[in-house]
Design a protein around this motif. Structure first.
Motif, PDB file in Angstrom:
ATOM      1  N   ALA A  73       9.087  12.115   7.477  1.00 48.43           N
ATOM      2  CA  ALA A  73       9.824  12.347   6.232  1.00 48.43           C
ATOM      3  C   ALA A  73       9.532  13.734   5.672  1.00 48.43           C
ATOM      4  O   ALA A  73      10.428  14.400   5.136  1.00 48.43           O
ATOM      5  CB  ALA A  73       9.468  11.268   5.215  1.00 48.43           C
ATOM      6  N   ASP A  74       8.300  14.187   5.793  1.00 43.01           N
ATOM      7  CA  ASP A  74       7.958  15.526   5.301  1.00 43.01           C
ATOM      8  C   ASP A  74       8.672  16.620   6.084  1.00 43.01           C
ATOM      9  O   ASP A  74       8.920  17.712   5.549  1.00 43.01           O
ATOM     10  CB  ASP A  74       6.438  15.729   5.367  1.00 43.01           C
ATOM     11  CG  ASP A  74       5.722  15.215   4.129  1.00 43.01           C
ATOM     12  OD1 ASP A  74       6.395  14.892   3.133  1.00 43.01           O
ATOM     13  OD2 ASP A  74       4.477  15.138   4.163  1.00 43.01           O
ATOM     14  N   ARG A  88       0.868  -1.184   0.000  1.00 35.21           N
ATOM     15  CA  ARG A  88       0.000   0.000   0.000  1.00 35.21           C
ATOM     16  C   ARG A  88       0.901   1.229   0.000  1.00 35.21           C
ATOM     17  O   ARG A  88       2.052   1.172   0.436  1.00 35.21           O
ATOM     18  CB  ARG A  88      -0.906   0.011   1.229  1.00 35.21           C
ATOM     19  CG  ARG A  88      -0.159  -0.086   2.548  1.00 35.21           C
ATOM     20  CD  ARG A  88      -1.081  -0.057   3.747  1.00 35.21           C
ATOM     21  NE  ARG A  88      -0.371  -0.350   4.981  1.00 35.21           N
ATOM     22  CZ  ARG A  88      -0.849  -0.090   6.187  1.00 35.21           C
ATOM     23  NH1 ARG A  88      -2.044   0.480   6.323  1.00 35.21           N
ATOM     24  NH2 ARG A  88      -0.159  -0.395   7.271  1.00 35.21           N
ATOM     25  N   SER A  89       0.391   2.338  -0.493  1.00 34.42           N
ATOM     26  CA  SER A  89       1.211   3.545  -0.560  1.00 34.42           C
ATOM     27  C   SER A  89       0.581   4.654   0.257  1.00 34.42           C
ATOM     28  O   SER A  89      -0.640   4.741   0.403  1.00 34.42           O
ATOM     29  CB  SER A  89       1.406   3.996  -2.004  1.00 34.42           C
ATOM     30  OG  SER A  89       0.172   4.390  -2.566  1.00 34.42           O
ATOM     31  N   ALA A  90       1.448   5.514   0.806  1.00 29.45           N
ATOM     32  CA  ALA A  90       1.008   6.663   1.596  1.00 29.45           C
ATOM     33  C   ALA A  90       1.815   7.872   1.140  1.00 29.45           C
ATOM     34  O   ALA A  90       3.006   7.967   1.441  1.00 29.45           O
ATOM     35  CB  ALA A  90       1.214   6.398   3.085  1.00 29.45           C
ATOM     36  N   PRO A  91       1.214   8.785   0.391  1.00 25.69           N
ATOM     37  CA  PRO A  91       1.955   9.945  -0.116  1.00 25.69           C
ATOM     38  C   PRO A  91       1.985  11.079   0.899  1.00 25.69           C
ATOM     39  O   PRO A  91       1.084  11.239   1.718  1.00 25.69           O
ATOM     40  CB  PRO A  91       1.158  10.342  -1.356  1.00 25.69           C
ATOM     41  CG  PRO A  91      -0.252   9.927  -1.037  1.00 25.69           C
ATOM     42  CD  PRO A  91      -0.148   8.699  -0.162  1.00 25.69           C
ATOM     43  N   GLY A  92       3.048  11.876   0.830  1.00 26.48           N
ATOM     44  CA  GLY A  92       3.153  13.090   1.630  1.00 26.48           C
ATOM     45  C   GLY A  92       3.511  14.254   0.739  1.00 26.48           C
ATOM     46  O   GLY A  92       3.583  14.128  -0.488  1.00 26.48           O
ATOM     47  N   ALA A  93       3.764  15.400   1.335  1.00 26.40           N
ATOM     48  CA  ALA A  93       4.128  16.577   0.554  1.00 26.40           C
ATOM     49  C   ALA A  93       5.498  16.429  -0.090  1.00 26.40           C
ATOM     50  O   ALA A  93       5.737  16.936  -1.193  1.00 26.40           O
ATOM     51  CB  ALA A  93       4.106  17.815   1.456  1.00 26.40           C
ATOM     52  N   HIS A  94       6.429  15.739   0.590  1.00 27.72           N
ATOM     53  CA  HIS A  94       7.795  15.586   0.095  1.00 27.72           C
ATOM     54  C   HIS A  94       8.221  14.126   0.026  1.00 27.72           C
ATOM     55  O   HIS A  94       9.423  13.852  -0.098  1.00 27.72           O
ATOM     56  CB  HIS A  94       8.783  16.332   1.003  1.00 27.72           C
ATOM     57  CG  HIS A  94       8.479  17.784   1.180  1.00 27.72           C
ATOM     58  ND1 HIS A  94       8.609  18.705   0.153  1.00 27.72           N
ATOM     59  CD2 HIS A  94       8.034  18.484   2.264  1.00 27.72           C
ATOM     60  CE1 HIS A  94       8.277  19.905   0.596  1.00 27.72           C
ATOM     61  NE2 HIS A  94       7.917  19.796   1.868  1.00 27.72           N
ATOM     62  N   PRO A 151       1.865   3.584   8.090  1.00 28.99           N
ATOM     63  CA  PRO A 151       2.913   4.458   7.548  1.00 28.99           C
ATOM     64  C   PRO A 151       2.671   5.944   7.780  1.00 28.99           C
ATOM     65  O   PRO A 151       3.510   6.763   7.413  1.00 28.99           O
ATOM     66  CB  PRO A 151       2.879   4.133   6.049  1.00 28.99           C
ATOM     67  CG  PRO A 151       1.470   3.716   5.787  1.00 28.99           C
ATOM     68  CD  PRO A 151       1.013   3.007   7.040  1.00 28.99           C
ATOM     69  N   ALA A 152       1.560   6.325   8.387  1.00 27.47           N
ATOM     70  CA  ALA A 152       1.206   7.741   8.497  1.00 27.47           C
ATOM     71  C   ALA A 152       2.274   8.540   9.244  1.00 27.47           C
ATOM     72  O   ALA A 152       2.636   9.652   8.826  1.00 27.47           O
ATOM     73  CB  ALA A 152      -0.150   7.896   9.180  1.00 27.47           C
ATOM     74  N   GLU A 153       2.787   8.007  10.358  1.00 25.20           N
ATOM     75  CA  GLU A 153       3.797   8.747  11.112  1.00 25.20           C
ATOM     76  C   GLU A 153       5.085   8.866  10.322  1.00 25.20           C
ATOM     77  O   GLU A 153       5.754   9.909  10.354  1.00 25.20           O
ATOM     78  CB  GLU A 153       4.080   8.089  12.461  1.00 25.20           C
ATOM     79  CG  GLU A 153       5.070   8.915  13.291  1.00 25.20           C
ATOM     80  CD  GLU A 153       5.455   8.263  14.605  1.00 25.20           C
ATOM     81  OE1 GLU A 153       6.159   8.917  15.382  1.00 25.20           O
ATOM     82  OE2 GLU A 153       5.060   7.106  14.830  1.00 25.20           O
TER      83      GLU A 153
END
Length: 355
Positions: A131-132, A106-112, A124-126
């Motif tokens: 990472a952001d 599964r994938s979890a995107p962030g701003a960076h 993976p949310a934390e």
């Protein structure tokens, strides 16, 4: 048939867009009366993160579909009609497995960043949040010449983490994350992955998690300025220095193992050798702390900009036959101090940890 199979790969990573294709197909020996073996390279590029595809050599077993009905998902692909073929089995032929070889992704995107995580593992949310925060902190020091984004892989277990690194799980125990170069890309490209050990990650505090990811993000940002001849005390030291920069922590808090050694009368006599940073090495924690202290000394004495410039000068200069002599000359030309003189200054800093 394989082209259709490749088109199913992006769905394995959820909303992350992947472009995949099989290349260099070579048919092998028969696998029974209705089977064939084949070798192929699976090239996968995560859109927005990989400048070049990541290449996975694959070993494939094909079987004839006598019924003539072949689906397009679940590892099967092909056409209709008698004599069609389907993929019965596919596995890594060499090198580490792909993340999806270990389970559903599964994938979890962030701003960076983008986190690819095995389903059933840690949320993976934390990791996305950490990472952001890491990316802008690294860019503040190292500038905007790098991609400014992170691709992270999160497994379910420490054993899976070790499999992705082709290592002995015992050797990687306690290592929270590692940055690896994606296979198949040209040299000095930013196609790097940060692979996270879920068990070591779970034991860290929030501050510790931030340090780990910022450290690894520094390796990604400095990949183009890191060479085989760059001393590991320098490459690991600048990564830790960047990660701890502005934290307000004292040297004793950042280097507790080294401080305990100093208090017990166990002091180093030289900057740590490359082998001291090998996974599972005795005293690896002290090696990282020594490296941080060396780079902290450089930044404090000469300025952060001079430390960054020196790091890049090491990459640009190229190696000499005698690395110590070569590094001595580079330190003199860039910072005005020889290797012996810098080592004495550093040893004074080490000794001060026990005061």
């Amino acid at each position: 048939m394989l082209a259709e199979r490749a088109r199913t790969l992006p769905t394995r990573s959820g909303p992350a867009e992947a472009v995949a294709e099989y290349r260099n197909l070579v048919l092998g020996a028969a696998a029974g009366p209705d089977g064939l073996t084949a070798a192929a390279d699976l090239a996968v590029r995560i859109t927005g993160y990989d400048e070049y595809p990541v290449v996975h050599p694959r070993r494939i077993t094909l079987v004839r579909d006598r019924l003539g009905a072949v689906g397009g998902g679940g590892g099967e692909a092909g056409g209709r009609g008698e004599g069609g073929w389907r993929v019965e089995r596919e596995e890594a032929a060499s090198g580490p497995p792909a993340l999806w070889d270990l389970g559903t992704v599964r994938s979890a995107p962030g701003a960076h960043c983008l986190v690819l995580a095995l389903a059933g593992g840690p949320d993976p949310a934390e990791l996305v949040t950490v990472a952001d925060r890491a990316v802008p902190a690294v860019s503040e020091v190292w500038g905007s010449a790098w991609a400014g984004r992170l691709l992270l892989e999160l497994t379910t277990t420490e054993a899976e983490f070790a499999r992705l690194l082709e290592g002995d799980p015992a050797g990687w125990a306690g290592m929270a994350a590692v940055t690896v170069a994606a296979p198949g890309a040209p040299r000095r490209t930013p196609a790097d992955r940060v692979t996270v050990n879920p068990e070591a990650w779970g034991r860290l505090s929030g501050f510790g998690r931030q340090v780990v990811v910022t450290h690894e993000a520094t390796h990604v940002a400095t990949r183009a300025d890191t060479r085989a001849w760059t001393p590991l005390w320098l490459s690991e030291g600048v990564a830790d220095w960047t990660a701890y920069r502005g934290s307000g922590r004292s040297p004793q808090q950042i280097a507790p193992e080294l401080a305990r050694d100093v208090a017990a009368g166990r002091l180093p006599t030289a900057l740590p050798a490359d082998g001291a940073f090998a996974a599972g090495a005795d005293g690896i924690a002290q090696a990282y702390e020594q490296a941080w202290l060396a780079c902290e000394l450089l930044a404090r004495r000469y300025g952060a900009d001079r430390l960054v410039a020196f790091y890049r000068a090491v990459a640009a200069a190229g190696p000499g036959e005698d690395r110590e002599r070569w590094l001595d000359g580079l330190l003199r030309s860039e910072l005005g101090v020889g290797l012996d003189g810098f080592t004495r200054l550093w040893l004074d800093e080490v000794a001060a940890l026990g005061r």
